[in-house]
Every structure is written in C-alpha cells, then in structure tokens.
Design a protein around this motif. Sequence first.
Motif, PDB file in Angstrom:
ATOM      1  N   ASN A 109     -13.100 -30.182  45.938  1.00 53.21           N
ATOM      2  CA  ASN A 109     -13.253 -31.368  45.112  1.00 53.21           C
ATOM      3  C   ASN A 109     -12.885 -32.650  45.839  1.00 53.21           C
ATOM      4  OD1 ASN A 109     -14.023 -29.809  42.928  1.00 53.21           O
ATOM      5  ND2 ASN A 109     -11.921 -29.480  42.299  1.00 53.21           N
ATOM      6  N   TRP A 110     -11.980 -32.592  46.792  1.00 55.19           N
ATOM      7  CA  TRP A 110     -11.520 -33.789  47.481  1.00 55.19           C
ATOM      8  C   TRP A 110     -12.182 -33.971  48.838  1.00 55.19           C
ATOM      9  CZ3 TRP A 110      -7.560 -30.415  45.577  1.00 55.19           C
ATOM     10  CH2 TRP A 110      -7.042 -30.811  44.350  1.00 55.19           C
ATOM     11  N   GLY A 111     -12.971 -33.035  49.279  1.00 53.44           N
ATOM     12  CA  GLY A 111     -13.667 -33.169  50.555  1.00 53.44           C
ATOM     13  C   GLY A 111     -12.848 -32.816  51.778  1.00 53.44           C
ATOM     14  N   LEU A 112     -11.795 -32.014  51.625  1.00 52.79           N
ATOM     15  CA  LEU A 112     -10.961 -31.666  52.770  1.00 52.79           C
ATOM     16  C   LEU A 112     -11.745 -30.868  53.815  1.00 52.79           C
ATOM     17  CD1 LEU A 112      -8.144 -31.765  54.049  1.00 52.79           C
ATOM     18  CD2 LEU A 112      -7.660 -29.605  52.925  1.00 52.79           C
ATOM     19  N   ALA A 113     -12.491 -29.871  53.392  1.00 45.50           N
ATOM     20  CA  ALA A 113     -13.248 -29.047  54.343  1.00 45.50           C
ATOM     21  C   ALA A 113     -14.310 -29.876  55.059  1.00 45.50           C
ATOM     22  CB  ALA A 113     -13.885 -27.863  53.634  1.00 45.50           C
ATOM     23  N   LYS A 114     -14.930 -30.805  54.350  1.00 44.58           N
ATOM     24  CA  LYS A 114     -15.927 -31.671  54.989  1.00 44.58           C
ATOM     25  C   LYS A 114     -15.265 -32.584  56.013  1.00 44.58           C
ATOM     26  CE  LYS A 114     -19.132 -31.782  51.132  1.00 44.58           C
ATOM     27  NZ  LYS A 114     -19.736 -32.605  50.081  1.00 44.58           N
ATOM     28  N   ARG A 115     -14.084 -33.090  55.702  1.00 43.73           N
ATOM     29  CA  ARG A 115     -13.368 -33.954  56.652  1.00 43.73           C
ATOM     30  C   ARG A 115     -12.998 -33.180  57.909  1.00 43.73           C
ATOM     31  NH1 ARG A 115      -8.795 -37.301  53.312  1.00 43.73           N
ATOM     32  NH2 ARG A 115     -10.190 -38.509  51.989  1.00 43.73           N
ATOM     33  N   ILE A 116     -12.466 -31.967  57.716  1.00 45.02           N
ATOM     34  CA  ILE A 116     -12.063 -31.166  58.880  1.00 45.02           C
ATOM     35  C   ILE A 116     -13.291 -30.800  59.696  1.00 45.02           C
ATOM     36  CG2 ILE A 116     -10.969 -29.029  59.633  1.00 45.02           C
ATOM     37  CD1 ILE A 116      -9.293 -29.154  57.041  1.00 45.02           C
ATOM     38  N   GLY A 117     -14.375 -30.402  59.029  1.00 42.67           N
ATOM     39  CA  GLY A 117     -15.601 -30.028  59.725  1.00 42.67           C
ATOM     40  C   GLY A 117     -16.255 -31.185  60.460  1.00 42.67           C
ATOM     41  N   ALA A 118     -15.984 -32.427  60.040  1.00 39.49           N
ATOM     42  CA  ALA A 118     -16.571 -33.599  60.687  1.00 39.49           C
ATOM     43  C   ALA A 118     -15.816 -34.024  61.939  1.00 39.49           C
ATOM     44  CB  ALA A 118     -16.618 -34.764  59.696  1.00 39.49           C
ATOM     45  N   LEU A 119     -14.646 -33.446  62.192  1.00 40.34           N
ATOM     46  CA  LEU A 119     -13.910 -33.777  63.405  1.00 40.34           C
ATOM     47  C   LEU A 119     -14.679 -33.264  64.624  1.00 40.34           C
ATOM     48  CD1 LEU A 119     -10.277 -32.858  62.279  1.00 40.34           C
ATOM     49  CD2 LEU A 119     -11.168 -35.151  62.722  1.00 40.34           C
ATOM     50  N   PRO A 120     -14.667 -33.991  65.730  1.00 38.61           N
ATOM     51  CA  PRO A 120     -15.412 -33.558  66.918  1.00 38.61           C
ATOM     52  C   PRO A 120     -14.954 -32.187  67.426  1.00 38.61           C
ATOM     53  CG  PRO A 120     -14.642 -35.816  67.168  1.00 38.61           C
ATOM     54  CD  PRO A 120     -14.007 -35.274  65.924  1.00 38.61           C
ATOM     55  N   GLY A 121     -15.914 -31.301  67.649  1.00 40.73           N
ATOM     56  CA  GLY A 121     -15.630 -29.994  68.230  1.00 40.73           C
ATOM     57  C   GLY A 121     -15.111 -28.950  67.260  1.00 40.73           C
ATOM     58  N   VAL A 122     -15.133 -29.220  65.955  1.00 44.12           N
ATOM     59  CA  VAL A 122     -14.599 -28.272  64.970  1.00 44.12           C
ATOM     60  C   VAL A 122     -15.741 -27.468  64.358  1.00 44.12           C
ATOM     61  CG1 VAL A 122     -13.388 -28.054  62.769  1.00 44.12           C
ATOM     62  CG2 VAL A 122     -12.582 -29.669  64.460  1.00 44.12           C
ATOM     63  N   THR A 123     -15.561 -26.142  64.317  1.00 47.24           N
ATOM     64  CA  THR A 123     -16.505 -25.250  63.643  1.00 47.24           C
ATOM     65  C   THR A 123     -15.780 -24.540  62.510  1.00 47.24           C
ATOM     66  OG1 THR A 123     -16.011 -23.472  65.192  1.00 47.24           O
ATOM     67  CG2 THR A 123     -17.910 -24.864  65.700  1.00 47.24           C
ATOM     68  N   THR A 124     -16.526 -24.163  61.474  1.00 47.02           N
ATOM     69  CA  THR A 124     -15.946 -23.572  60.274  1.00 47.02           C
ATOM     70  C   THR A 124     -16.546 -22.205  60.012  1.00 47.02           C
ATOM     71  OG1 THR A 124     -15.707 -25.789  59.348  1.00 47.02           O
ATOM     72  CG2 THR A 124     -15.577 -23.967  57.806  1.00 47.02           C
ATOM     73  N   THR A 125     -15.680 -21.250  59.625  1.00 47.16           N
ATOM     74  CA  THR A 125     -16.149 -19.937  59.197  1.00 47.16           C
ATOM     75  C   THR A 125     -15.478 -19.593  57.878  1.00 47.16           C
ATOM     76  OG1 THR A 125     -14.409 -18.798  60.427  1.00 47.16           O
ATOM     77  CG2 THR A 125     -16.501 -19.097  61.551  1.00 47.16           C
ATOM     78  N   ASN A 126     -16.228 -18.992  56.973  1.00 47.88           N
ATOM     79  CA  ASN A 126     -15.703 -18.557  55.679  1.00 47.88           C
ATOM     80  C   ASN A 126     -15.690 -17.035  55.637  1.00 47.88           C
ATOM     81  OD1 ASN A 126     -15.442 -21.175  54.632  1.00 47.88           O
ATOM     82  ND2 ASN A 126     -17.586 -21.229  54.058  1.00 47.88           N
ATOM     83  N   THR A 127     -14.637 -16.481  55.071  1.00 51.54           N
ATOM     84  CA  THR A 127     -14.542 -15.038  54.887  1.00 51.54           C
ATOM     85  C   THR A 127     -14.102 -14.760  53.463  1.00 51.54           C
ATOM     86  OG1 THR A 127     -12.267 -15.052  55.713  1.00 51.54           O
ATOM     87  CG2 THR A 127     -13.981 -14.537  57.297  1.00 51.54           C
ATOM     88  N   VAL A 128     -14.567 -13.653  52.925  1.00 50.69           N
ATOM     89  CA  VAL A 128     -14.165 -13.228  51.587  1.00 50.69           C
ATOM     90  C   VAL A 128     -13.030 -12.224  51.747  1.00 50.69           C
ATOM     91  CG1 VAL A 128     -14.923 -12.118  49.461  1.00 50.69           C
ATOM     92  CG2 VAL A 128     -16.485 -13.609  50.703  1.00 50.69           C
ATOM     93  N   LEU A 129     -11.916 -12.512  51.086  1.00 51.37           N
ATOM     94  CA  LEU A 129     -10.741 -11.642  51.172  1.00 51.37           C
ATOM     95  C   LEU A 129     -10.893 -10.448  50.234  1.00 51.37           C
ATOM     96  CD1 LEU A 129      -8.018 -14.423  51.223  1.00 51.37           C
ATOM     97  CD2 LEU A 129      -9.020 -13.226  53.166  1.00 51.37           C
ATOM     98  N   ASP A 130      -9.978  -9.494  50.322  1.00 52.88           N
ATOM     99  CA  ASP A 130     -10.045  -8.270  49.515  1.00 52.88           C
ATOM    100  C   ASP A 130     -10.013  -8.548  48.014  1.00 52.88           C
ATOM    101  OD1 ASP A 130     -10.162  -6.801  51.826  1.00 52.88           O
ATOM    102  OD2 ASP A 130      -7.991  -6.450  51.896  1.00 52.88           O
ATOM    103  N   ASP A 131      -9.286  -9.596  47.595  1.00 53.76           N
ATOM    104  CA  ASP A 131      -9.184  -9.890  46.163  1.00 53.76           C
ATOM    105  C   ASP A 131     -10.330 -10.749  45.642  1.00 53.76           C
ATOM    106  OD1 ASP A 131      -8.534 -12.202  47.426  1.00 53.76           O
ATOM    107  OD2 ASP A 131      -6.620 -12.526  46.384  1.00 53.76           O
ATOM    108  N   GLY A 132     -11.328 -11.033  46.474  1.00 53.47           N
ATOM    109  CA  GLY A 132     -12.498 -11.791  46.053  1.00 53.47           C
ATOM    110  C   GLY A 132     -12.405 -13.285  46.310  1.00 53.47           C
ATOM    111  N   THR A 133     -11.259 -13.769  46.751  1.00 53.91           N
ATOM    112  CA  THR A 133     -11.124 -15.189  47.060  1.00 53.91           C
ATOM    113  C   THR A 133     -11.685 -15.483  48.445  1.00 53.91           C
ATOM    114  OG1 THR A 133      -8.892 -14.867  47.912  1.00 53.91           O
ATOM    115  CG2 THR A 133      -9.093 -15.467  45.588  1.00 53.91           C
ATOM    116  N   THR A 134     -11.896 -16.746  48.710  1.00 55.80           N
ATOM    117  CA  THR A 134     -12.476 -17.171  49.981  1.00 55.80           C
ATOM    118  C   THR A 134     -11.408 -17.786  50.868  1.00 55.80           C
ATOM    119  OG1 THR A 134     -14.547 -17.670  48.837  1.00 55.80           O
ATOM    120  CG2 THR A 134     -14.268 -18.613  51.021  1.00 55.80           C
ATOM    121  N   ALA A 135     -11.449 -17.472  52.142  1.00 55.08           N
ATOM    122  CA  ALA A 135     -10.583 -18.093  53.140  1.00 55.08           C
ATOM    123  C   ALA A 135     -11.468 -18.828  54.132  1.00 55.08           C
ATOM    124  CB  ALA A 135      -9.739 -17.052  53.854  1.00 55.08           C
ATOM    125  N   THR A 136     -11.019 -19.993  54.555  1.00 52.33           N
ATOM    126  CA  THR A 136     -11.785 -20.810  55.479  1.00 52.33           C
ATOM    127  C   THR A 136     -10.979 -21.019  56.754  1.00 52.33           C
ATOM    128  OG1 THR A 136     -12.736 -21.981  53.589  1.00 52.33           O
ATOM    129  CG2 THR A 136     -13.008 -22.998  55.739  1.00 52.33           C
TER     130      THR A 136
END
Length: 173
Positions: A39-66
Amino acid sequence: MHESHAIKMTVFLPRRLAHRVSPGDSRETATGVAGGDDNWGLAKRIGALPGVTTTNTVLDDGTTATDHFIEAAYVLRSLYSSPTLLCHIDPDGILLPQLDPTDKPEIALKGWACRADDETVLHLPRDSIEMEIAWRVILRAYQYLASRPPHSRARRKTSPELPQCVSTAKYWM
C-alpha cells in the motif's frame, strides 16, 4: 582530521511508540505489507534502486516473502561474484543482514528493530509514517553496501616479488 574526531554516521530516528494507533486506512496494516500488499510502495521503492532485483516466494503457511538482492557490480563492500541480499520481507519483519555497525545500536535502542546475532530485523510498519522510517533504514543499508570501506582507500602494499622501480622523471629534466 584525527581519527578520534571523526563524526559517526547515525540514522537519527525518533523513538518508536509501542502502542501507537494507526491514523490511516484500515487496509494499511503490517500483515498486509508482509502479505504482499504494498500500500505504501515500499517494494517499488526498493526495486527502483540501481542494481536491485526482486524475487517472491510463497512460504509454507501461504504467505509471501520478498527478497531484494543487489547485483555484484553495485556492491563495493563484498568480494563475492553473486548478488548480495539487501533485505528479506516476510510476516516476521524486514530482515537486514548487512547494516552499518554504527547504525545498528540506534535502530535497536529506539525500538525499530530487534537484533538476532549479526542480523537486524525491523518491525513491520503499522502505518505510512512508520513505512517512511523503514524506508530510511533500508536506504541506509543500501548505501552501506554500495559504498567502499574506509580502509580500501589506503595505499596498497608493495609486493616483495616485484622489482622496485625508480621514477624516471628526474632523467627528463
């Protein structure tokens, strides 16, 4: 300047209130951020930093980790040829494995994080104001990784195997 007079860089954070009531929208919750709702755009801000790549994984309990990684070309504090983990966001908090040692005590003492061994885990933000503070801390971690250590600017040691060369400038006068 003498080493004892060197100014230490600190984050200058306000104290985190333990029982703060969120003034914003009810959708803006810490579990929403951990669940992938940015909602606040934290992941977009981090992903916009030079040289940063993002990966998402689904944890055992169904939640997402980035996971946010910095490419090796942008990391000046490491000798590894693989990407370096900048931060890991999951329902437990925001893990920052590498942070400036002078910043760690302030972040922990003011209640924004807990420390586990050498790693710092930021508490998930409860509203957009706390999100800005979390962004400031993550940005400090990025700046720490992307800057050269102070000792790297020191003069290199000469190798005993190489011959000593004399300057030829005096012969050209």
